[in-house]
Every structure is written in C-alpha cells, then in structure tokens.
Design a protein around this motif. Structure first.
Motif, PDB file in Angstrom:
ATOM      1  N   LEU A 167     -12.426   6.346  -8.416  1.00  0.00           N
ATOM      2  CA  LEU A 167     -11.447   6.949  -8.065  1.00  0.00           C
ATOM      3  C   LEU A 167     -12.801   7.038  -6.916  1.00  0.00           C
ATOM      4  CD1 LEU A 167      -9.203   8.572  -9.696  1.00  0.00           C
ATOM      5  CD2 LEU A 167      -8.496   6.902  -8.732  1.00  0.00           C
ATOM      6  N   GLY A 168     -12.515   8.389  -5.855  1.00  0.00           N
ATOM      7  CA  GLY A 168     -13.291   9.349  -5.279  1.00  0.00           C
ATOM      8  C   GLY A 168     -12.525   8.755  -3.611  1.00  0.00           C
ATOM      9  N   PRO A 169     -12.993  10.526  -3.218  1.00  0.00           N
ATOM     10  CA  PRO A 169     -12.341  10.944  -1.328  1.00  0.00           C
ATOM     11  C   PRO A 169     -12.569  10.183  -1.003  1.00  0.00           C
ATOM     12  CG  PRO A 169     -14.514  12.402  -2.418  1.00  0.00           C
ATOM     13  CD  PRO A 169     -13.938  10.896  -3.304  1.00  0.00           C
ATOM     14  N   ASN A 170     -12.247   9.845   0.512  1.00  0.00           N
ATOM     15  CA  ASN A 170     -12.410   8.674   1.292  1.00  0.00           C
ATOM     16  C   ASN A 170     -13.755   8.528   1.988  1.00  0.00           C
ATOM     17  OD1 ASN A 170      -9.325   9.557   1.739  1.00  0.00           O
ATOM     18  ND2 ASN A 170      -9.007   7.189   1.998  1.00  0.00           N
ATOM     19  N   GLY A 171     -14.248   7.511   2.274  1.00  0.00           N
ATOM     20  CA  GLY A 171     -16.296   7.294   2.166  1.00  0.00           C
ATOM     21  C   GLY A 171     -16.885   7.490   0.737  1.00  0.00           C
ATOM     22  N   VAL A 224      -9.652  -6.013 -14.778  1.00  0.00           N
ATOM     23  CA  VAL A 224      -8.570  -5.386 -13.605  1.00  0.00           C
ATOM     24  C   VAL A 224      -9.023  -4.143 -13.320  1.00  0.00           C
ATOM     25  CG1 VAL A 224      -6.778  -4.433 -12.547  1.00  0.00           C
ATOM     26  CG2 VAL A 224      -5.800  -6.375 -13.709  1.00  0.00           C
ATOM     27  N   LEU A 225     -10.235  -4.124 -11.555  1.00  0.00           N
ATOM     28  CA  LEU A 225     -10.134  -3.209 -11.743  1.00  0.00           C
ATOM     29  C   LEU A 225     -10.011  -2.564 -10.086  1.00  0.00           C
ATOM     30  CD1 LEU A 225     -12.771  -0.887 -12.067  1.00  0.00           C
ATOM     31  CD2 LEU A 225     -14.473  -2.681 -10.354  1.00  0.00           C
ATOM     32  N   LEU A 226      -9.539  -1.294 -10.627  1.00  0.00           N
ATOM     33  CA  LEU A 226      -9.147  -1.005  -9.294  1.00  0.00           C
ATOM     34  C   LEU A 226      -9.270  -0.167  -8.514  1.00  0.00           C
ATOM     35  CD1 LEU A 226      -6.556   1.456  -9.777  1.00  0.00           C
ATOM     36  CD2 LEU A 226      -5.560  -0.217 -11.400  1.00  0.00           C
ATOM     37  N   VAL A 227      -9.371   0.075  -7.509  1.00  0.00           N
ATOM     38  CA  VAL A 227      -9.063   1.315  -6.108  1.00  0.00           C
ATOM     39  C   VAL A 227      -7.602   1.727  -6.051  1.00  0.00           C
ATOM     40  CG1 VAL A 227     -10.098   2.631  -4.443  1.00  0.00           C
ATOM     41  CG2 VAL A 227     -11.721   0.714  -5.605  1.00  0.00           C
ATOM     42  N   GLU A 228      -7.644   2.807  -6.247  1.00  0.00           N
ATOM     43  CA  GLU A 228      -6.527   3.779  -6.196  1.00  0.00           C
ATOM     44  C   GLU A 228      -5.815   5.516  -5.923  1.00  0.00           C
ATOM     45  OE1 GLU A 228      -2.937   4.236  -4.189  1.00  0.00           O
ATOM     46  OE2 GLU A 228      -3.651   1.976  -5.218  1.00  0.00           O
ATOM     47  N   HIS A 229      -5.563   5.594  -4.474  1.00  0.00           N
ATOM     48  CA  HIS A 229      -5.505   6.978  -4.413  1.00  0.00           C
ATOM     49  C   HIS A 229      -4.661   8.004  -5.026  1.00  0.00           C
ATOM     50  CE1 HIS A 229      -8.904   7.711  -1.755  1.00  0.00           C
ATOM     51  NE2 HIS A 229      -8.430   6.834  -1.194  1.00  0.00           N
ATOM     52  N   ASP A 230      -3.319   6.807  -5.584  1.00  0.00           N
ATOM     53  CA  ASP A 230      -2.738   7.834  -6.449  1.00  0.00           C
ATOM     54  C   ASP A 230      -2.183   7.942  -7.374  1.00  0.00           C
ATOM     55  OD1 ASP A 230      -0.045   7.541  -8.315  1.00  0.00           O
ATOM     56  OD2 ASP A 230       0.858   6.977  -5.794  1.00  0.00           O
ATOM     57  N   LEU A 231      -2.495   9.060  -8.180  1.00  0.00           N
ATOM     58  CA  LEU A 231      -3.711   9.672  -9.648  1.00  0.00           C
ATOM     59  C   LEU A 231      -2.240   9.282 -10.485  1.00  0.00           C
ATOM     60  CD1 LEU A 231      -6.230  10.669 -10.368  1.00  0.00           C
ATOM     61  CD2 LEU A 231      -5.459  10.677  -7.392  1.00  0.00           C
ATOM     62  N   SER A 232      -0.780   9.856 -10.329  1.00  0.00           N
ATOM     63  CA  SER A 232      -0.367   9.180 -11.286  1.00  0.00           C
ATOM     64  C   SER A 232      -0.145   8.070 -11.992  1.00  0.00           C
ATOM     65  CB  SER A 232       1.486   9.855 -10.740  1.00  0.00           C
ATOM     66  OG  SER A 232       2.134   8.731  -9.468  1.00  0.00           O
ATOM     67  N   MET A 233      -0.122   6.696 -10.438  1.00  0.00           N
ATOM     68  CA  MET A 233      -0.773   5.385 -11.200  1.00  0.00           C
ATOM     69  C   MET A 233      -1.675   5.187 -11.774  1.00  0.00           C
ATOM     70  SD  MET A 233      -0.211   2.126  -8.682  1.00  0.00           S
ATOM     71  CE  MET A 233      -1.388   0.644  -8.577  1.00  0.00           C
ATOM     72  N   VAL A 234      -3.022   6.073 -11.713  1.00  0.00           N
ATOM     73  CA  VAL A 234      -4.293   5.395 -12.178  1.00  0.00           C
ATOM     74  C   VAL A 234      -4.248   6.062 -13.995  1.00  0.00           C
ATOM     75  CG1 VAL A 234      -6.482   6.129 -12.271  1.00  0.00           C
ATOM     76  CG2 VAL A 234      -5.473   5.554 -10.103  1.00  0.00           C
ATOM     77  N   SER A 281       0.087   9.557   5.580  1.00  0.00           N
ATOM     78  CA  SER A 281      -0.888   9.194   4.522  1.00  0.00           C
ATOM     79  C   SER A 281      -1.682   8.311   3.860  1.00  0.00           C
ATOM     80  CB  SER A 281      -0.267  10.237   3.042  1.00  0.00           C
ATOM     81  OG  SER A 281       0.858   9.353   2.370  1.00  0.00           O
ATOM     82  N   MET A 282      -0.965   7.913   4.014  1.00  0.00           N
ATOM     83  CA  MET A 282      -1.725   5.868   3.720  1.00  0.00           C
ATOM     84  C   MET A 282      -3.092   5.443   3.103  1.00  0.00           C
ATOM     85  SD  MET A 282      -0.208   2.401   3.959  1.00  0.00           S
ATOM     86  CE  MET A 282      -0.997   2.161   5.990  1.00  0.00           C
ATOM     87  N   GLY A 283      -3.342   5.866   1.870  1.00  0.00           N
ATOM     88  CA  GLY A 283      -5.016   5.395   2.280  1.00  0.00           C
ATOM     89  C   GLY A 283      -6.240   6.621   1.838  1.00  0.00           C
ATOM     90  N   LEU A 284      -4.776   7.758   1.893  1.00  0.00           N
ATOM     91  CA  LEU A 284      -6.033   9.326   2.436  1.00  0.00           C
ATOM     92  C   LEU A 284      -5.754   9.110   0.179  1.00  0.00           C
ATOM     93  CD1 LEU A 284      -4.410  10.175   4.788  1.00  0.00           C
ATOM     94  CD2 LEU A 284      -6.551   9.271   4.939  1.00  0.00           C
ATOM     95  N   ALA A 285      -7.207  10.483   0.084  1.00  0.00           N
ATOM     96  CA  ALA A 285      -7.408  10.976  -1.159  1.00  0.00           C
ATOM     97  C   ALA A 285      -7.152  11.983  -1.091  1.00  0.00           C
ATOM     98  CB  ALA A 285      -8.566  11.138  -0.976  1.00  0.00           C
ATOM     99  N   PRO A 286      -5.845  12.808  -2.108  1.00  0.00           N
ATOM    100  CA  PRO A 286      -5.399  13.682  -2.836  1.00  0.00           C
ATOM    101  C   PRO A 286      -5.026  14.882  -1.891  1.00  0.00           C
ATOM    102  CG  PRO A 286      -5.633  12.959  -4.377  1.00  0.00           C
ATOM    103  CD  PRO A 286      -6.218  12.229  -3.939  1.00  0.00           C
ATOM    104  N   GLY A 335     -10.202   4.984   4.880  1.00  0.00           N
ATOM    105  CA  GLY A 335      -9.504   6.025   4.832  1.00  0.00           C
ATOM    106  C   GLY A 335      -9.867   7.019   5.989  1.00  0.00           C
ATOM    107  N   GLU A 336     -10.816   6.528   6.054  1.00  0.00           N
ATOM    108  CA  GLU A 336     -11.786   7.254   7.457  1.00  0.00           C
ATOM    109  C   GLU A 336     -11.054   6.823   8.911  1.00  0.00           C
ATOM    110  OE1 GLU A 336     -16.009   8.417   5.318  1.00  0.00           O
ATOM    111  OE2 GLU A 336     -15.167   6.353   6.603  1.00  0.00           O
ATOM    112  N   GLN A 337     -10.403   5.245   9.144  1.00  0.00           N
ATOM    113  CA  GLN A 337     -10.014   4.756   9.510  1.00  0.00           C
ATOM    114  C   GLN A 337      -8.459   5.892   9.745  1.00  0.00           C
ATOM    115  OE1 GLN A 337      -9.908   0.453   9.682  1.00  0.00           O
ATOM    116  NE2 GLN A 337     -11.986   0.432   9.772  1.00  0.00           N
TER     117      GLN A 337
END
Length: 914
Positions: A425-429, A592-602, A831-836, A807-809
């Motif tokens: 996890l982590g904010p955009n960028g 599996v190693l995943l990057v994801e912004h949806d906290l409920s899914m993570v 909101s696609m690809g953006l942190a909460p 996310g920055e794009q």
C-alpha cells in the motif's frame, strides 16, 4: 458475436480463388510481357513478405531489403558466370550469404529503434553498391554481370517465360503458406507481442532480442532467395538496381497491401509491379506518381487493401463463395463454414461461465509451475532452484532506486513468504510500481539486492526472471492491442513452448499448440472471460481488459504473481469476485503480491501488508496492525477520517444535501440523449439509451464492466458515432459534430484510462486543457487551484507526464479537464487508481464545482460515494438503461445494493448514504 475483420483475413474461398488465378494466368495472358511483369511481381512479393515479417509483425522498420536482394543476385550471378557453378548452387549460396550477413550485422543494428533503425538499414543498400563498384573485377569491369545461363534443376530447364513464371510463383506461394502457418503459432504471437509492447513481452519470458534477430535473418533469407532467382530470370544483374530506391518501393508494396498481412504484401507487390511498368513512359514524373498513388491509397485505405472492413464487401464475397461451390463440389462445406463464421463469429459464446472452483480445478490439472516435460524449456520453473525451508521466497535487501535527485525507493527491505497473499500500500507516487519494476527486473536498483527462490535477480534480464516463475500485471495496462483475447493469453504460454520458425512453418508442434490453447482457455475461465476468447482485446471494457491481463499472467503458470491495481475500474460486486479468485489462485499454489488502493479488498484477502510513503517502508504487519498504525493513517487514510476512510466530511455532505434539496428538473435538459445506439464493428455496445441531464445536476452512471458506460460517454462527446438516436446539447443537435467541435461548445471529457501526453510536462498537459477557452486571463489562477486540489502535481510540474505514477496521471487527466472550464463535464472513473485520501478529495472537489454551477455526468464504480453526492443516477446493464431515478431512490433500491454497493456496505437512510 465478435466484430468483423478484414475481408481477406478469414475468407479461404477468396484466397483459393487468388491461387487459381495465379495458376491460369499464363493461359489467359500468355505474352512474354505479361508473364515477365508477373514473374517480377512474384519475386518482389517474396521480398515484401520478408519486410512484412519485420515491419507488420515484429514492428521493426527496415529499409535494407535491397541490400539482401542484391547480395543474393550478385552471389548467384558471379558463382554461375565466373566459377561455372550450377545456377541452383548459386541461388543457395546467395541466399545463405544474405542470411549470414544479416546474422552478423543484425545484433548491433537491431538495438536501434524506429527511424534510427530505418536510417541504419537504408545505408545497407548504399554500402552494397559501393562495395560492388570497388570490385568491378568480379564482373570484368562492367556495371554488372550479363549473359547468365538459364536456370535449371537437374534436367529441368526454365528457359521459357511460362516455366520461369511457374517457378517463381510456386516458390512465392510456398513461402507465403509457410510463413502464414508460422504466424498462426507461437512465432507470430511472439513477434506481435514485441511489436505491441516489448516490456510486456519481456515479463512473459519472450527473449525479444533473439526474436528480432531471427526475424531479421528470415527476412534477409527471403530477399536473398528472391535475388538469386531474379538474376537468372532477367539474365543479368547491375549494381545500380539495388539501391535504397528499391527498398522504398518494397516498403510501398507492404503499405499498399496492408502492413500486418502477408497476403497484403503479395497483393501490393503485384499492384506496384504493374504500376512500375505503367510509369516507365513518365520517367521524369515517376517518383511523383508513386507518391500520388501511395497518398490516395493511404487516405482511402489507411490500413492497406487488406484492411478494408468486411462489411463493405460482404455483398461481393457471398455470391463468389456460392459460384465457387457450384463449380467445385468439395467447397460447399467451406462456404457454409465461412457464412456461419460471418454470422456467429469464429468462436461461439460459451453457454455459461464456469464457477471459480471449477475453473481453478481445470487450470491446475497440471500443477502450477510444474509443466509437463515435453512442454517446458530449459528454464521452466521446474528446472529453477527452489528456496529451501529456511529461505525467503522473495527477499528485498536494502533496495534503493534513484532517478536523478528523486529517491523513488529508499532502502527498502522486506520479504514475502511462499504461499501467502501480501499487499503493498501507499499514497500515489509512493514508489509501489517502481518497486514492482525492480522485482520483475524492468528497473535495475541503484543499490541493494533482490532474491527470488534463492536466485539473485536484480541483474538478470526480465525474460529470464519470468522464466523462473514470476509473472505480473501492469498499473497502466500493457495488453497486445494487435491480438485477440485468447492470443493475448496464449503469449503467456510462450516459455512453455518450443516451436521456432521452421518447426512452426512445417506444423510439427500441433500438439503443443493445442495444449497451449487449452491451458489459455482454462486461464480465461479462471477470470470468467472464456466466452470472449475470440474478441479483439481492444473491444473489451477497461475492467475486463484487466482480467485478460491477469489471465495472461496465470497462463505462464507462475510461482509468484504480482498484481498492480487489479481491481481498478471494478464495482463492489466485481471486486468481491476478484477477491474470491485471488484466494483460489493462492490455494492453487501461487504466491501473490498485490498493489491495491481498495482497503476493504486488501483487508479481506491479504495475509500481510506493507506500506510505502515517499519511497520508504513505514509499516509492515497483519492487515489489522497496519490499519491501526498512526503513520499509515496519516500518510494514506487521512487524519481527519482515521478508520472512517471512504466517507466525505460533514461540510461536503451538507453542501450535497442542500444542492439536492433545492434542485429542480423542470424545463429543458442541458444534455438530452434520445435513443442512441452504438456499435463496434457488428457488435452493438449500447442500444436505445435515453437520459437527460439538467443544468446544475450531478448525474451518476453506474453499471458493471461491459455494460456500455464508456461507450455512451464517448458517443456523447463525439469520439464515437451512433448508428441511431440523437444527442442534444443546449437545444442543438451535436450527434454528427466532431469531438473538437463538441468540446468547443463547453463539454469537457476526462476519459477512462488517463490518456495524458507522456512526452509533455505536467504543466504543459494542463495548459492543453485551455485550448477551447476564449478567455485566457485566469489560467494562472486555475493552475494554482488545480495544484491546490492535487498538491502532488505541484512538486512535479516540470516532470514528463509519462514518468508519473498511474495515480498521478489520473490526477493530471482530471486537472486537465478542469482547466478547460467546461459548462458540462463528463468524467469516466475519476477515482480509479487513487488512494483513499485523494478519492475523498476528488469527490469533495466535484461537490464544490457543482455548487459553483458546473454540471457533471460521472461514470464511477464507487457507487457508495457517487450516490451520496449525485442528484440523479442511471444504471446500465448489457447496453441498456435498466434503472433510473434520484440518487436517494437508487441507494435504497435492493437491486442496486446487491449489484453495485454490496449488502454489507450500503447503509440506507433518508435519501443519502454515509
């Protein structure tokens, strides 16, 4: 039914008719001139087919065909005339020499790309001419070799025009059929993959440098063979015939016929050969005439003659197939098959999509990472060393990545256990995708080391890392746009296959191909897309394209699967299904190693969570531990909400409520969509959609992937043309207006998938959004406001947009849309690809914009937040409006709650959800 393709691409009857026409040509046009022109066309066809392999399949721009053609011709001529060797030996020697020269120069020259490669190969022809001029003693000081003997093979002499014609065309058609067969196999998929996305091809185990070189050598082989035959067909060779002008002529042949088609290369060669002779009387204007013909063909047939849409020629092909069937009794079955294929598509939709459990069971028939011995290569996962019981499966030791003065990854150390699901996890960028690139060897670390299954992989080539059993998806999708869904997935089988050019051309690996197809369909079944196997991948919506990318990674049978934002563009129900699939994949033996912004899914799927911020690892632990970590809350979730992420602040909610309460929908809507229907090829994407958007409204459009939401928005903004219905904006019919004309009227469109201009800076991208504005005085103020909404962009204002994180794009795309100050703004998945924190900021900004008078039409998968601020909403299903009403009504509708909100997430209170 899948969209229609080229009329020639699947029309076996037309191909058969072409071969028959070639066979009977000498009996209809038996004169020496006609046969000579067609014989020359056959030789040029072989050269053009070779260039077609390089350009149309592998994406390499080469202008060196004349040199290889000349090498074949001069070698054959000199050996025959000066050394008295049989013509056949001369042709074989010339072909071999052309291939050897290509092999020697190919490796260094193919490191160049694009126009640099074209210029380098163009020089080959000139170098050949210079060498020939400097060694005139080979042909007695003349400008070439003359008075060559007739070509013969044993007792067969090819002295007559007719015998030469048949010799050339038998060789050309055999070459065509062999290359066509090869391109339908692993070979063709590898070439098209490196042409579409070399980076993605790397990560699937395709050794792209090797395939480029092989294709370059095969192309030279075909040109050398044609050159050797040309020497004896003409009876003389001159070095002035093999300059760069010949390479340009061959390039025109390929472009005229169709860059991606071997049949197109043959058609183009025939057409341009006749034009070449037709223009001989106008030598002064010959170049201008060529340019005019090419210009007209490219304007009216931009994809070449083989790219003509089948719909325009169906009326011709159907009668042809019937006539052929009357004369050849064994063809009715073929005609019926062709007619059925045109009506129903090559692959019918599967009656029902397999359940996750059944699909996983099929996919794991051969244990993951343990392919059958006859399918593996020397570097399949079963041959790679496996980490011992005390070793970490994936270990990052003090990894650092620095771009100039920017520390993208700052001394990160972490480990992933085999058989786990871990999240990053982590904010955009924050450096998440950069770290993924390091793990998959796409980015070399500035410091530190990466170990995978006991192997140090930080200095390995990405293709070799993939062959150890590592597969990945990308944040900005890298699907192969020039392939179907199934072909995309079958590229994932590349490292398990053996077939090369010769084996594929001879068809000796049919069992291997069938096994790869079966395994790829199994991988598609895991993600629920088996029924779309034969569709062009570009015809799928964004969310389904992400699933194709996951299926492609699964087809590699990985030991470690990296998923970069796999749930982007999916609604709550689809995310729930994805969680089930990821859990089942882990049960099948894949880490599996995943990057994801949806906290409920993570939190629902992960065993361990790691959090990055500004490139540094700030937290690691179980989902519950990380979720409660103050540093994570401050950096990622936001201090104002804490655990209540995914909600809007009270001020924003109150403003939305006030706007909803005072809003009225009487009068004429500012946007009035009346029964629009839009197709992709022969497929109806949306049908009879009607909706109205009134001034000052926020209108939400919900629906699952493939429902037609993006198609509807693209139709409204003029990017697609509907075949029925009208679009009215401020009382004016805009249905037939071009996209730029619609934008000038005040409709701004922020598309799905970002679409920033990668080579331009952030600030230049933003300024492009002001092109439609009549007043320019407040641009600086608007820039400051965008940077206030997206502070992360302010620090990167001079940075190229292509180097930003996904996310920055996304932020940049939205900011660019705002810079146009539109009266109606259309947003596709903002909101696609953006942190909460940024998701909340986006929705709060939308409310403020609406409060200031901006009308909004928004497609959004976060239905909970969207319905909390919208006035009205529409729900699309299978291309139609299934539900509509006020946001308050729909948020309480059980059908919406079940399909898009999720039972556990929807809290219905007096007209709003919090």
């Amino acid at each position: 039914m899948k969209p229609s393709g080229s009329p020639f691409g699947g029309a076996s009857t037309v191909r058969l008719l072409f071969i028959v026409a070639i066979a009977v040509w000498p009996f209809i046009f038996g004169g020496g001139f006609a046969l000579t022109v067609m014989s020359t066309a056959g030789l040029y066809a072989m050269v053009a087919m070779g260039l077609g392999l390089l350009l149309g399949q592998a994406g390499q721009i080469s202008l060196g065909q004349a040199a290889f053609f000349g090498i074949g011709a001069f070698t054959a001529a000199v050996l025959s005339k000066s050394f008295g060797l049989p013509p056949l030996v001369g042709v074989i020697a010339g072909t071999a020499l052309a291939s050897v020269v290509a092999l020697l120069i190919g490796r260094p020259i193919l490191k160049l790309k694009g126009y640099f490669l074209a210029l380098a190969t163009l020089g080959l022809g000139e170098i050949f001419v210079v060498i020939a001029r400097q060694h005139k003693h080979w042909f007695n000081g003349q400008v070439g070799v003359v008075s060559l003997p007739d070509f013969s093979i044993g007792g067969w002499n090819f002295a007559s025009y007719r015998s030469q014609y048949y010799l050339v065309w038998v060789v050309a058609l055999v070459t065509l059929l062999l290359t066509e067969r090869a391109l339908r196999s692993r070979v063709g998929r590898a070439l098209r993959a490196l042409s579409s996305s070399e980076t993605a091809a790397f990560t699937l185990g395709v050794r792209t440098a090797s395939w480029k070189l092989r294709t370059f050598v095969i192309s030279a082989f075909m040109a050398g063979l044609a050159g050797g035959l040309y020497a004896f067909l003409i009876g003389a060779v001159q070095y002035g015939s093999f300059t760069g002008q010949l390479s340009l002529l061959v390039m025109i042949m390929v472009l005229v016929g169709g860059v991606g088609s071997q049949w197109g290369a043959v058609i183009g060669a025939i057409l341009m050969s006749w034009l070449n002779y037709a223009f001989t009387g106008f030598a002064t204007y010959q170049t201008a005439l060529y340019a005019l013909v090419l210009l007209l063909l490219l304007v009216f047939f931009p994809f070449g003659l083989m790219g003509i849409d089948r719909r325009y020629l169906d009326a011709v092909f159907r009668p042809i197939e019937r006539v052929v069937a009357l004369f050849f009794g064994w063809l009715p079955y073929i005609g019926a098959r062709l007619a059925a294929a045109r009506e129903t598509g090559t692959v019918e939709a599967i009656a029902a999509v397999l359940s996750v459990d059944t699909a996983i069971a099929r996919w794991t028939t051969i244990p993951v990472g343990r392919s059958a011995p006859n399918l593996g290569d020397p570097a399949t996962p079963c041959d790679a060393p496996t980490a011992g019981p005390g070793e970490r499966f994936l270990l990052l030791d003090d990894v650092t990545v620095q771009f100039g003065g920017v520390m993208a990854v700052n001394h990160v150390s972490l480990s992933i256990s085999e058989g786990s699901i871990s999240a990053l996890l982590g904010p955009n960028g924050a450096g998440k995708t950069t770290l993924f690139n390091v793990i998959s060897a796409l980015q070399k670390p500035s410091g530190g080391h990466v170990f995978f299954r006991g192997n140090a992989i930080d200095k390995m080539h990405p293709a070799e890392v993939a062959r150890l059993g590592l597969a990945r998806t990308f944040q900005s999708m890298r699907l192969f746009a020039n392939m179907s869904v199934l072909e995309n997935v079958m590229v994932g089988r590349h490292r398990h296959e053996k077939a090369g050019f010769v084996a594929a051309a001879l068809g000796v690996h049919k069992k291997e191909e069938a096994e790869s197809r079966r395994r790829s369909l199994d991988a598609l079944a895991v993600v629920g897309l088996e029924h779309l196997a034969d569709w062009p991948v570009t015809a799928l919506p964004y969310g389904q394209q992400r699933l194709v990318e996951i299926a492609r990674a699964l087809a590699t049978e990985p030991r470690l699967l990296l998923l970069d934002e796999p749930a982007a563009g999916m609604n709550a129900t689809e995310k729930k299904q994805l969680v089930e699939r990821i859990a089942a994949i882990r049960e099948a033996g894949v880490t599996v190693l995943l990057v994801e912004h949806d906290l409920s899914m993570v939190m629902a799927v992960s065993d361990a969570v790691n959090v990055l911020n500004f490139g540094s690892l700030i937290a690691s632990g179980t989902p519950a531990e990380v979720q409660a970590d103050p540093a994570v809350i401050e950096a990622y979730l936001g201090v104002k909400h804490g655990e209540e992420y995914g909600t809007l602040d009270a001020e924003t909610v109150e403003a939305a409520h006030e706007a909803q309460a005072r809003h009225k929908t009487d009068g004429v809507p500012v946007l009035d969509v009346r029964g629009i229907s839009t197709k992709y090829g022969s497929v109806s994407a949306i049908r009879d959609i009607s909706l109205g958007v009134y001034s000052g409204e926020i209108v939400a459009v919900l629906g699952s992937n493939g429902a037609g939401k993006t198609t509807m928005l693209r139709t409204i903004s003029g990017l697609l043309r509907p075949y029925a219905g009208t679009v009215m904006y401020e009382g004016e019919d805009t249905t037939r207006l071009r996209a730029q004309e619609i934008a000038n009227k005040g409709i701004g469109h922020v598309p799905e998938g970002r679409h920033v201009f990668p080579t331009l800076s952030v600030i230049d991208n933003l300024k492009l959004g002001t092109c439609c504005r009549t007043e320019k005085g407040q641009i600086a103020e608007d820039l400051d406001w965008v940077f206030e909404v997206f502070p992360g962009l302010a620090d990167r204002r001079r940075q190229s947009a292509g180097t930003l994180s996904g996310g920055e794009q996304q932020m940049l795309a939205i900011g660019r849309g705002l810079m146009g100050r539109p009266k109606l703004m259309i947003l596709d998945e903002p909101s696609m690809g953006l942190a909460p924190m940024l998701v909340e900021a986006i929705f709060e900004a939308l409310v403020k914009l609406n409060t200031n008078g901006l009308t909004l039409l928004v497609v959004e998968q976060n239905a909970k937040l969207m319905l909390s601020i919208a006035h009205h909403a529409f729900v699309l299903q299978t291309g139609r409006v299934a539900l509509s009403g006020t946001a308050a009504e729909l948020v309480c509708d059980e059908r919406v709650k079940a399909l898009y909100l999720g039972h556990s997430n929807a809290e219905c209170v007096e007209g709003v959800t919090n």
